[in-house]
Design a protein around this motif. Structure first.
Motif, PDB file in Angstrom:
ATOM      1  N   SER A  95      19.047 121.462 -49.151  1.00  0.00           N
ATOM      2  CA  SER A  95      19.989 121.319 -50.252  1.00  0.00           C
ATOM      3  C   SER A  95      19.877 122.503 -51.207  1.00  0.00           C
ATOM      4  O   SER A  95      20.875 123.079 -51.645  1.00  0.00           O
ATOM      5  CB  SER A  95      19.694 120.013 -50.974  1.00  0.00           C
ATOM      6  OG  SER A  95      20.251 120.000 -52.241  1.00  0.00           O
ATOM      7  N   VAL A  98      21.541 125.601 -49.796  1.00  0.00           N
ATOM      8  CA  VAL A  98      23.011 125.560 -49.867  1.00  0.00           C
ATOM      9  C   VAL A  98      23.483 125.832 -51.296  1.00  0.00           C
ATOM     10  O   VAL A  98      24.337 126.698 -51.540  1.00  0.00           O
ATOM     11  CB  VAL A  98      23.543 124.185 -49.371  1.00  0.00           C
ATOM     12  CG1 VAL A  98      25.042 124.081 -49.590  1.00  0.00           C
ATOM     13  CG2 VAL A  98      23.198 123.979 -47.914  1.00  0.00           C
ATOM     14  N   ALA A 102      25.496 129.049 -53.073  1.00  0.00           N
ATOM     15  CA  ALA A 102      26.808 128.844 -53.691  1.00  0.00           C
ATOM     16  C   ALA A 102      26.831 129.387 -55.114  1.00  0.00           C
ATOM     17  O   ALA A 102      27.801 130.030 -55.531  1.00  0.00           O
ATOM     18  CB  ALA A 102      27.146 127.353 -53.700  1.00  0.00           C
ATOM     19  N   ILE A 118      28.140 129.999 -49.080  1.00  0.00           N
ATOM     20  CA  ILE A 118      27.435 128.703 -49.212  1.00  0.00           C
ATOM     21  C   ILE A 118      26.493 128.406 -48.047  1.00  0.00           C
ATOM     22  O   ILE A 118      25.413 127.865 -48.232  1.00  0.00           O
ATOM     23  CB  ILE A 118      28.453 127.557 -49.461  1.00  0.00           C
ATOM     24  CG1 ILE A 118      27.744 126.308 -49.961  1.00  0.00           C
ATOM     25  CG2 ILE A 118      29.288 127.243 -48.225  1.00  0.00           C
ATOM     26  CD1 ILE A 118      28.631 125.306 -50.645  1.00  0.00           C
ATOM     27  N   PHE A 119      26.883 128.800 -46.819  1.00  0.00           N
ATOM     28  CA  PHE A 119      26.011 128.523 -45.669  1.00  0.00           C
ATOM     29  C   PHE A 119      25.258 129.763 -45.195  1.00  0.00           C
ATOM     30  O   PHE A 119      24.847 129.843 -44.040  1.00  0.00           O
ATOM     31  CB  PHE A 119      26.830 127.916 -44.519  1.00  0.00           C
ATOM     32  CG  PHE A 119      27.275 126.514 -44.810  1.00  0.00           C
ATOM     33  CD1 PHE A 119      26.354 125.537 -45.123  1.00  0.00           C
ATOM     34  CD2 PHE A 119      28.619 126.171 -44.776  1.00  0.00           C
ATOM     35  CE1 PHE A 119      26.750 124.242 -45.404  1.00  0.00           C
ATOM     36  CE2 PHE A 119      29.026 124.885 -45.065  1.00  0.00           C
ATOM     37  CZ  PHE A 119      28.092 123.914 -45.370  1.00  0.00           C
ATOM     38  N   ALA A 122      21.716 128.284 -44.985  1.00  0.00           N
ATOM     39  CA  ALA A 122      21.642 127.004 -44.258  1.00  0.00           C
ATOM     40  C   ALA A 122      22.416 127.046 -42.949  1.00  0.00           C
ATOM     41  O   ALA A 122      22.254 126.167 -42.108  1.00  0.00           O
ATOM     42  CB  ALA A 122      22.175 125.887 -45.139  1.00  0.00           C
ATOM     43  N   GLY A 123      23.232 128.058 -42.770  1.00  0.00           N
ATOM     44  CA  GLY A 123      24.058 128.156 -41.563  1.00  0.00           C
ATOM     45  C   GLY A 123      23.233 128.132 -40.291  1.00  0.00           C
ATOM     46  O   GLY A 123      23.580 127.444 -39.326  1.00  0.00           O
TER      47      GLY A 123
END
Lengths: 151, 133
Positions: A95, A98, A102, A118-119, A122-123
């Motif tokens: 979390s 991400v 962002a 944003i990713f 986390a992508g």
């Protein structure tokens, strides 16, 4: 000064990494995060119609939400600096990855900034998570079809 | 450091020492023999440390809590006990569950006097146990 001398000098000056201390910090903070998660899970089971099987998803969502808020307030960064892997390994770390990405891209606009970044961290988690889940499911499907195990 | 370790870990070991089984069967069951037999069946399952059986008409809910270090056996214990009870009482609708929700709710139902309400609650819990999402 040749490279070897430089390396020696660098090793002399660099303070030693406190591995034991870091591991202990990560263990304690990671354990604390998991204990909070367990407490939230029991809250869902006791006060709402959730069972062991179904409370997991709700608990994960709550932990992700809490970590997102803490990241926005800048508290999770301090926790990360203190605990290292202890705060990065649980789902709250995902979390944090991400939301912080962002926030970082906010100045570049909603689409290219927030949407595009944003990713960023986390992508890879999503890609390899989905990829490995697909292969594990495929192996299980083959085993079930062959009659080795049941669903 | 040594004192610190003793302070934190001795209580855990002491708690781990108590291996007394707690098995309760709802008072509402009219048939005393049946109650005792179900209680014995649960007691014979060594992996279980807490067991609660709620008998409401032909509905039987058995909520068990398996020792934490035997958690990997949980499903097997559930199935074994379910089979044993089903074999002994084929006319009962049995559900053996190791879910914490079942354990928590069945504790509350232990002293429920209203048999209709008890049956409804047991049915509701059984539906909940089937819920996947």
């Amino acid at each position: 000064m040749d490279p070897q001398e430089y390396q020696q000098l660098e090793q002399q000056i660099t303070p030693p990494t406190p591995y034991v201390k870091n591991v202990l910090k990560a263990f304690l903070v990671g354990g604390l995060i998991c204990t909070i998660g367990q407490a939230i899970m029991y809250l869902y089971i006791i006060f709402f119609d959730f069972t062991d099987k179904t409370a997991g998803n709700a608990t994960t969502a709550t932990m992700v939400f809490i970590a997102a808020v803490l990241t926005g307030l800048g508290i999770y960064r301090k926790l990360g600096a203190f605990a290292g892997a202890g705060s990065a390994v649980p789902v709250t770390g995902f979390s944090n990855a991400v939301v912080s990405a962002a926030i970082e891209g906010r100045t570049e606009g909603m689409v290219l900034g927030v949407g595009g970044n944003i990713f960023k961290l986390a992508g890879s988690v999503i890609l390899f998570g989905v990829g490995s889940a697909f292969f594990v499911a495929l192996i299980k499907l083959i085993l079930v079809t062959a009659g080795v195990v049941k669903w | 450091m040594k004192k610190f370790i003793i302070f934190f870990f001795v209580p855990f070991f002491l708690i781990g020492c108590s291996n007394e089984q707690i098995v309760k069967v709802s008072n509402n069951a009219a048939d005393g023999e049946k109650r005792e037999e179900i209680e014995n069946l649960i007691r014979d399952t060594k992996e279980v440390y807490t067991g609660t059986a709620i008998l409401a008409g032909d509905e039987l809910l058995v909520a068990i809590q398996v020792n934490p270090w035997l958690g990997y056996k949980e499903q097997k214990v559930e199935k074994k006990l379910q089979k044993e009870i089903k074999e002994k009482y084929p006319d009962l609708h049995v559900l053996v569950s190791s879910d914490y929700k079942m354990h928590w709710e069945s504790q509350k139902l232990l002293n429920e006097k209203d048999s209709k309400k008890l049956k409804d609650e047991v049915k509701k819990l059984k539906d909940l146990a089937k819920e996947e999402t």
